[in-house]
Write a protein that holds these residues in place. Sequence first.
Motif, PDB file in Angstrom:
ATOM      1  N   LEU A 113      57.446  40.992  28.037  1.00  0.00           N
ATOM      2  CA  LEU A 113      56.905  42.327  27.624  1.00  0.00           C
ATOM      3  C   LEU A 113      57.014  43.423  28.569  1.00  0.00           C
ATOM      4  CD1 LEU A 113      53.400  40.652  26.330  1.00  0.00           C
ATOM      5  CD2 LEU A 113      55.475  41.038  25.068  1.00  0.00           C
ATOM      6  N   VAL A 114      56.973  44.611  27.938  1.00  0.00           N
ATOM      7  CA  VAL A 114      57.187  45.878  28.634  1.00  0.00           C
ATOM      8  C   VAL A 114      56.209  46.975  28.128  1.00  0.00           C
ATOM      9  CG1 VAL A 114      59.479  45.598  29.464  1.00  0.00           C
ATOM     10  CG2 VAL A 114      58.977  46.744  27.038  1.00  0.00           C
ATOM     11  N   ASN A 115      55.793  47.922  28.615  1.00  0.00           N
ATOM     12  CA  ASN A 115      54.608  48.744  28.452  1.00  0.00           C
ATOM     13  C   ASN A 115      55.356  49.992  27.861  1.00  0.00           C
ATOM     14  OD1 ASN A 115      53.349  47.595  31.193  1.00  0.00           O
ATOM     15  ND2 ASN A 115      51.787  48.105  29.647  1.00  0.00           N
ATOM     16  N   LYS A 116      55.944  49.772  26.617  1.00  0.00           N
ATOM     17  CA  LYS A 116      56.676  50.968  25.940  1.00  0.00           C
ATOM     18  C   LYS A 116      56.098  51.080  24.484  1.00  0.00           C
ATOM     19  CE  LYS A 116      61.129  50.597  28.579  1.00  0.00           C
ATOM     20  NZ  LYS A 116      62.386  50.642  28.481  1.00  0.00           N
ATOM     21  N   GLY A 117      55.254  50.581  24.049  1.00  0.00           N
ATOM     22  CA  GLY A 117      54.744  50.506  22.666  1.00  0.00           C
ATOM     23  C   GLY A 117      53.718  51.673  22.775  1.00  0.00           C
ATOM     24  N   ARG A 159      54.564  39.737  34.697  1.00  0.00           N
ATOM     25  CA  ARG A 159      53.824  39.894  35.778  1.00  0.00           C
ATOM     26  C   ARG A 159      53.620  41.227  36.330  1.00  0.00           C
ATOM     27  NH1 ARG A 159      52.451  35.781  39.837  1.00  0.00           N
ATOM     28  NH2 ARG A 159      51.309  36.767  41.438  1.00  0.00           N
ATOM     29  N   ASP A 160      54.716  42.358  35.688  1.00  0.00           N
ATOM     30  CA  ASP A 160      54.339  43.644  36.309  1.00  0.00           C
ATOM     31  C   ASP A 160      53.890  44.511  35.156  1.00  0.00           C
ATOM     32  OD1 ASP A 160      55.535  43.175  38.753  1.00  0.00           O
ATOM     33  OD2 ASP A 160      57.629  43.313  38.019  1.00  0.00           O
ATOM     34  N   LEU A 161      53.288  44.041  34.282  1.00  0.00           N
ATOM     35  CA  LEU A 161      52.775  45.083  32.986  1.00  0.00           C
ATOM     36  C   LEU A 161      51.557  45.795  33.660  1.00  0.00           C
ATOM     37  CD1 LEU A 161      52.279  42.541  30.066  1.00  0.00           C
ATOM     38  CD2 LEU A 161      53.656  44.237  29.965  1.00  0.00           C
ATOM     39  N   ASP A 162      51.789  46.864  32.945  1.00  0.00           N
ATOM     40  CA  ASP A 162      50.737  48.331  33.384  1.00  0.00           C
ATOM     41  C   ASP A 162      49.706  48.287  32.626  1.00  0.00           C
ATOM     42  OD1 ASP A 162      49.733  50.304  34.899  1.00  0.00           O
ATOM     43  OD2 ASP A 162      51.713  51.638  34.416  1.00  0.00           O
ATOM     44  N   PHE A 163      48.542  48.953  33.011  1.00  0.00           N
ATOM     45  CA  PHE A 163      47.379  49.223  32.307  1.00  0.00           C
ATOM     46  C   PHE A 163      47.959  49.829  30.786  1.00  0.00           C
ATOM     47  CE2 PHE A 163      45.472  50.087  36.498  1.00  0.00           C
ATOM     48  CZ  PHE A 163      45.131  48.706  36.541  1.00  0.00           C
TER      49      PHE A 163
END
Length: 788
Positions: A612-616, A550-554
Amino acid sequence: MYPEKLKRRTYFLLLLFVLTALVSHGQEQYQTLRGSVIDQQSRRGLAQVSVQITGTNLGATTDSLGNFLIQQVSVGRVSLEASHIGYEPSRLFNIVVESGKEAIVNIELLEKIGISEETVLVTGRREKLAARQMATVSSMEFNAEDTRRFAGSRNDVARMASNFAGVNSLNDGSNDIIIRGNSPLGLLWRLEGVDIPNPNHFGSLGATGGPVGMLNNNVIGQSAFYTGAFPAQFGNATAGAFDLSLRSGNNSKREFTGQIGFNGLELGAEGPFSKKSKASYLVYYRYSIPGLISSLGVDVGTGAAVPAYQDISFKVDLPTKKAGQFTLFGMGGTSNINFKGDLKDTANFYNDPYSNLYNGTKMGVAGMKHTYFFNNTTSYTLTVAATGTNVTTRQDSLDAERIAHKNFRQNGNEWRYLASLVVNKKFSATDRLTAGITVDQLHYSYNDSSRNADYGFIPFAVEKNQTQLLRGFAQWQHRFNPRLTLNTGVYSQYLALNSNTSVEGRLGLRYALPAAGALTLAYGKHSQMQSLMSYFHETRVGDTYIQTNRDLDFTQSHHLVAGWEKALKNNWKYKLEAYTQLLRKVPVEKRSSDWSALNIGAGYGSGLEDSLVNKGTGTNYGLELTIEKPFAEGYYALATVSVFDSKYKGSNGIAHNTVFNGNYVANALAGKEWHIAGMHTMGADLKVVTAGGRRFTAIDEAASKTAGRVIYYESRSFEEKTRAYFRLDFKLTYRMNNKGFMQEFFVDFQNVTNHKNIFNQWYDSRSGKIRTQNQLGFWPNFNYRIQF
């Protein structure tokens, strides 16, 4: 080798084609050519512009609204020259004049800002629309004629674009656009200034491609394609953008079109509402006929399954008395196909032979916009529109022992209502500002689940709600002198779902060199929200389900492009571009793994994992060369070579090739046209493409046999690569200009050498073996079109 039946059908089509050409006769035919001339910066019509057909004494002068009309133009191909005191002259090549339809063109002139004794490069035909949108690099313009010309394009906008530098499309069964090693999900589709969902039949939610394009190329107007560092008018994309427009219907004469071919049976009509009104309409309808094509022995690429689809496109222009116009526009379509599991039916890329797959899709967009000029330099466009898409999919396993991985249900709906206001202001010949704001009201409804052997069907995306996306931009163009132009701007967006905000800067410089050359440099920061459904993927925790995305960033992209181009007096043009793209905040798994959202889009579907997280991260860089000779003097040529590298890092921190890292792609296209039998023409087009093979992860065959399902060597992600892709296409076209109507036949022989290009490798759990799936072999595509 392809079946003997297909050989016979192909020879029959070729013989019919040749006989038609030999027995046809024609005589001199004439047609009307008309259109409008506008100021490129203000968008206002220009009066007293001289428009001349090159090499003839035929010409006209525009009226107070910028309109002109030239009668008694011989059918064929002509060039136009437009000139006006105080403006750079413009020349348009390759205008097709046919007996069955009036030729209508729009010309843009750029105001002079100084007098130079040296020749300054003025943007060519492929860059005029891009220049209007203040693009500095990586942009190409095209129209309906371009989508028809190239061999192997199937009258499809996306497949036509795969011939441009930096674009790779190695899936014969889908028109996904891979730009500079990016996932095809990074592409933005825009129609008449409105961001639209996937405009392809059988497309998945969030995807950008499909087997058959929904947009009818007969209705396409001047459009543009961007492959990087695009201007601030375009956002919510990291790879590229299609800026599509619909042409206006003829407002002085009713005209009709009929067409039949691989894409279906098509009927079109356009014309004025009345003789006293300048209002016009344009509507085209298409219905699929793959069943008929299959009966001729031609493989449509879906095995025993027969696809069914239909679509419609329309545009209505309603000029007002006070310097304005209302425009109604839209397109939509439905499609469905059912695959029955059958080990013998392996001639398609869409289904597992051990499952039944049922798929249906719907997509539509409708809008109204009002354009109004306050004066000669200031105007606005207000647009309201609605878009929607629905995908229903059911997969049922035929193998009771492996049912856990073969049963799937999806019913997804996404629709939006939007309002957009764009203001354009020309301050002077040197300065221009375009600014706009868009409000999107997003609605969604998902009910997706897969079957588990212990729990039955488990939901992984169930949600019904709404949210908002707010977007705004401002773009400034300043011309320091006739040589140096600055394009700069800012784009921002806000997603209310999780309160994510992005502010992005854009900058471009173009310096025209003596003797028709130019140096270009551009930077752009771009961001893109994830596919809407991905935010609602659920993770089972005990007896409850949690939305872990739900909190995934752009996702963010930083794109830097430098270029050099040169135009020669003999119409040849050379362009070289080098680029670097840094991708940040890419969704990856929380646990240590090689998975990355940058690899989505390699197959059919666009789903994301959960948690998922925005760390890639990701990195793309490369070099592109384009050598082009636009159609003139009876022939054209286009060659593009792209050398690139595309890498990513998942949550494990290890650098891997992306699945799209083929390292190189080269296209060579050429075509020649001959006048025969009076006013008839015969054309031959050739296309050769070769590219690095598809990346894949090796299958651990021993572990797969033990597990009874496919197991990959995850530590070797995308290290392997299939052999190089190669395809040769050859197309023959015959156009007959008869009195009052035009007929056109073409036969497009695709993959003439029947080269066995590999689509993928898959693990056959029943036999315990790794199998290879090839793409389409030799495939003849035919088309007939009549206009009157």
